[in-house]
Design a protein around this motif. Structure first.
Motif, mmCIF file in Angstrom:
data_model
loop_
_atom_site.group_PDB
_atom_site.id
_atom_site.type_symbol
_atom_site.label_atom_id
_atom_site.label_comp_id
_atom_site.label_asym_id
_atom_site.label_seq_id
_atom_site.Cartn_x
_atom_site.Cartn_y
_atom_site.Cartn_z
ATOM 1 N N GLY A 157 -8.239 31.690 99.314
ATOM 2 C CA GLY A 157 -9.253 32.722 99.169
ATOM 3 C C GLY A 157 -10.084 32.554 97.923
ATOM 4 N N ASN A 158 -9.458 32.225 96.803
ATOM 5 C CA ASN A 158 -10.199 32.032 95.552
ATOM 6 C C ASN A 158 -11.124 30.823 95.636
ATOM 7 N N ARG A 159 -10.646 29.797 96.302
ATOM 8 C CA ARG A 159 -11.465 28.602 96.501
ATOM 9 C C ARG A 159 -12.680 28.926 97.373
ATOM 10 N N PHE A 160 -12.472 29.763 98.400
ATOM 11 C CA PHE A 160 -13.569 30.158 99.284
ATOM 12 C C PHE A 160 -14.582 31.021 98.535
ATOM 13 N N ILE A 161 -14.115 31.864 97.647
ATOM 14 C CA ILE A 161 -15.017 32.692 96.837
ATOM 15 C C ILE A 161 -15.894 31.807 95.950
ATOM 16 N N GLU A 162 -15.315 30.739 95.394
ATOM 17 C CA GLU A 162 -16.112 29.804 94.599
ATOM 18 C C GLU A 162 -17.189 29.137 95.459
ATOM 19 N N ASP A 163 -16.850 28.855 96.731
ATOM 20 C CA ASP A 163 -17.849 28.286 97.645
ATOM 21 C C ASP A 163 -19.003 29.262 97.858
ATOM 22 N N ILE A 164 -18.669 30.541 98.030
ATOM 23 C CA ILE A 164 -19.707 31.551 98.242
ATOM 24 C C ILE A 164 -20.601 31.670 97.016
ATOM 25 N N GLU A 165 -19.987 31.594 95.833
ATOM 26 C CA GLU A 165 -20.770 31.712 94.598
ATOM 27 C C GLU A 165 -21.736 30.546 94.420
ATOM 28 N N MET A 166 -21.449 29.410 95.027
ATOM 29 C CA MET A 166 -22.404 28.306 94.995
ATOM 30 C C MET A 166 -23.694 28.682 95.721
ATOM 31 N N MET A 167 -23.587 29.611 96.693
ATOM 32 C CA MET A 167 -24.770 30.024 97.463
ATOM 33 C C MET A 167 -25.476 31.225 96.844
ATOM 34 N N ILE A 168 -24.718 32.248 96.456
ATOM 35 C CA ILE A 168 -25.340 33.515 96.036
ATOM 36 C C ILE A 168 -25.277 33.728 94.527
ATOM 37 N N GLY A 169 -24.679 32.782 93.811
ATOM 38 C CA GLY A 169 -24.582 32.899 92.364
ATOM 39 C C GLY A 169 -23.262 33.525 91.928
ATOM 40 N N ALA A 170 -22.919 33.306 90.675
ATOM 41 C CA ALA A 170 -21.647 33.807 90.143
ATOM 42 C C ALA A 170 -21.667 35.324 90.043
ATOM 43 N N LYS A 171 -20.542 35.939 90.343
ATOM 44 C CA LYS A 171 -20.392 37.395 90.267
ATOM 45 C C LYS A 171 -19.222 37.733 89.345
ATOM 46 N N ARG A 172 -19.255 38.950 88.811
ATOM 47 C CA ARG A 172 -18.160 39.397 87.963
ATOM 48 C C ARG A 172 -16.896 39.590 88.795
ATOM 49 N N TRP A 173 -15.747 39.535 88.140
ATOM 50 C CA TRP A 173 -14.477 39.630 88.856
ATOM 51 C C TRP A 173 -14.334 40.943 89.611
ATOM 52 N N ILE A 174 -14.948 42.011 89.079
ATOM 53 C CA ILE A 174 -14.810 43.307 89.732
ATOM 54 C C ILE A 174 -15.543 43.335 91.075
ATOM 55 N N PHE A 175 -16.588 42.496 91.197
ATOM 56 C CA PHE A 175 -17.317 42.401 92.465
ATOM 57 C C PHE A 175 -16.403 41.891 93.568
ATOM 58 N N TRP A 176 -15.539 40.934 93.251
ATOM 59 C CA TRP A 176 -14.678 40.310 94.254
ATOM 60 C C TRP A 176 -13.355 41.050 94.445
#
Length: 583
Positions: A500-519
């Protein structure tokens, strides 16, 4: 996050600019992906997603579920299930398809062991497109049948039998004969011998509405069961052919053509619903219908029952079309840096608000129908086919200018169905494109039309006299629990195995980095809440009523109430919700 690199199993975009081939007409020069193409603009994608998610179930199932589960009280578990199950899965699938630019099968390069999940989604889409276009064919038939001065199901006509009546029918009564003998006889004997029933001795049974008999005897020419196939109903076959011609014409250039068609097919239903709501609100009894739907009749004690939560979860799940493969397919044509998060929020909220809005349009007119017939709203409310092709046509037949309102209603059903069908066929052709990209580059039109032709031929069994039983059968085994199990496996594969954490990093490559509270919320849902909810829903599955020892002497106390298989005559196939109708 700029230093993050795409995993080797995904084909990242934006690296090279390749000139589009003159033969590859579904790709524009400005497309980021010169192999598969992209949406011409953002609105094409959003309307296609809304059209795919907003389907027949929003009109013919959600209003009934709301009424049946406490009215306005149902919106509470519905909103909670949207947040806990619907939206997390929707966002996950959109992100997955957009990141890899691949359809539902090839996207499982992320975890080749789970590629069968993608194949399952495509096979389900293939099966569903067969019968879904049959439902569209029903709508086309009723729309054409409405082009006359009086709706054919307004009165009992030549096709009706003695049970056709809007009022209860006398079946038996007491008669005093000429020799003053009191006898109890059936009504046909009374009529044949010119007797009169004694006052107060009549025994009544409910009559069948003209619209119900028209549906069974004329539209379907329904046989007694699946074992009696009968002939192909030629006018339904022609309507089915027309439905497939429309789908093929809309998809001949892939998303480049379907993305323009949805400007009409996705928006027109809202115009019709608004017109029907305005017309319904001006009718006598409308307030009574709306009160039953989401007003003073709301029963908040229902929130203590498990059934209302299960119905809310299943309705959200199927309404958003997750785990069908279509969300990943449509999202795979996005540009890499598209904000798929905001798209998921917009589409999900639009879908759910449409369901609530449709309920007002449906129940205002059903309230009027109950008013003029002197019945309670609960006696005229139906779901599924019974609502779309029996109860609502019956209500429209009682309105001044009934043919006009009927044409509008069935044209709305046609456009609602077509949007979902476009995405399902695109799921199939996208899968072929991912597997054989060079072939699809030069032969997209023949392959698309070939798919439509094959699916039309497979659907002919559904327009025989036993066709309605096949529709229910396919719906139960293909659009039922299999989709939910596919969703559970999808979560296990992506979140628990790929990471899941790896997939979140993939998403951030598209929409930009988000704060931990967002995820924080998405992690809680993807890792725990959503899979637990889905597993809980699947665990609600129960054996069929006729399950148990075949011979009665072996059943004992434990199986004493089971339905005897030898006596069972019900030909309807129950769906996930327990009804015999596809949603």
């Amino acid at each position: 996050m700029d230093n993050l690199k795409c995993p080797s199993f995904f084909k990242c975009r934006g690296k090279e600019k390749v000139t589009a081939s003159s033969e590859n007409f579904h790709v524009d020069e400005n497309d980021e992906n010169q192999v598969r193409g992209n949406w011409s603009n953002k609105s094409d994608y959003l309307l296609s997603m809304v059209g795919y998610a907003v389907g027949l179930g929003n009109v013919w199932r959600f209003p009934y579920l709301t009424y049946n589960n406490g009215g306005g009280a149902f919106l509470i578990p519905y909103a909670i299930m949207l947040a806990l199950a619907g939206l997390p899965l929707f966002f996950l699938e959109c992100s997955l398809g957009q990141f890899a630019s691949l359809g539902p099968v090839s996207v499982w390069n992320i975890l080749p062991l789970f590629r069968g999940v993608g194949i399952t989604m495509v096979l389900i889409s293939v099966s569903v497109t067969i019968y879904y276009n049959v439902i569209i064919a029903y709508s086309i038939y009723y729309m054409f049948a409405s082009f006359r001065s009086e709706l054919p199901w307004k009165n009992c006509s030549y096709w009706a039998d003695q049970n056709c009546s809007r009022s209860p029918i006398v079946t038996h009564c007491n008669v005093t004969t000429q020799i003053e003998t009191l006898i109890h006889v059936n009504k046909s004997w009374v009529d044949f011998n010119n007797y009169t029933c004694d006052n107060g001795t009549e025994i009544y049974q409910p009559g069948q509405l003209p619209s119900e008999q028209y549906w069974n005897k004329v539209a379907l020419q329904r046989s007694s069961g699946m074992d009696e196939t009968g002939k192909i109903v030629w006018y339904l076959a022609l309507c089915l052919l027309l439905a497939w011609i429309i789908v093929g014409a809309a998809l001949f250039k892939g998303i480049k053509s379907s993305g323009k068609v949805v400007y009409f097919t996705a928006l027109f239903p809202y115009v019709v619903l608004l017109i029907l709501l305005i017309r319904g609100a001006t009718l006598e009894g409308a307030s009574q219908g709306i009160s039953y739907y989401i007003g003073a009749q709301s029963n908040f004690t229902k929130l203590m029952e498990a059934e209302i939560w299960k119905d809310a979860a299943t309705q959200i799940f199927y309404s958003l079309s997750v785990a069908w493969g279509g969300l990943a397919t449509l999202s795979s044509y996005n540009k890499f840096n598209n904000n798929c998060f905001s798209d998921a929020i917009v589409v999900c909220l639009t879908n759910c608000l449409t369901s609530v809005f449709a309920g007002f349009a449906i129940f205002s007119i059903l309230g009027h129908m109950a008013h003029i017939s002197g019945q309670e709203v609960s006696q005229v409310v139906k779901s599924g086919f019974d609502l779309a092709f029996v109860a609502y046509p019956e209500a429209l037949a009682q309105l001044p200018g009934g043919p006009f309102w009927s044409i509008l209603f069935f044209f709305m059903l046609l456009t609602l169905g077509l949007d979902s069908q476009f995405a399902s066929i695109e799921t199939i052709t996208t899968t072929i494109q991912d597997l054989f990209p060079k072939v699809m580059t030069t032969m997209r039109i023949p392959i698309t039309l070939g798919c439509c032709l094959v699916l039309f031929l497979l659907g002919l069994v559904c327009v025989t006299q036993a066709g309605i039983y096949w529709v229910n059968l396919i719906d139960y085994f293909c659009a039922g629990w299999g989709i939910m199990i596919a969703a559970i496996l999808e979560l296990i594969g992506i979140i628990w195995i790929y990471g899941g954490n790896r997939f979140i990093e993939d998403i951030e490559m598209m929409i930009g980095a988000k704060r931990w509270i967002f995820w924080l919320w998405w992690r809680a849902c993807w890792f725990v809440i959503t899979p637990v909810l889905l597993i809980r829903i699947v665990s609600c599955c129960r054996p069929a009523p006729n399950w148990g020892p075949y011979l009665e002497q072996h059943r004992g106390e434990r199986y004493k109430d089971m339905v005897d298989p030898k006596k069972e005559i019900d030909h309807e196939i129950p769906t996930v919700s327990g009804s015999g109708k596809p949603e």
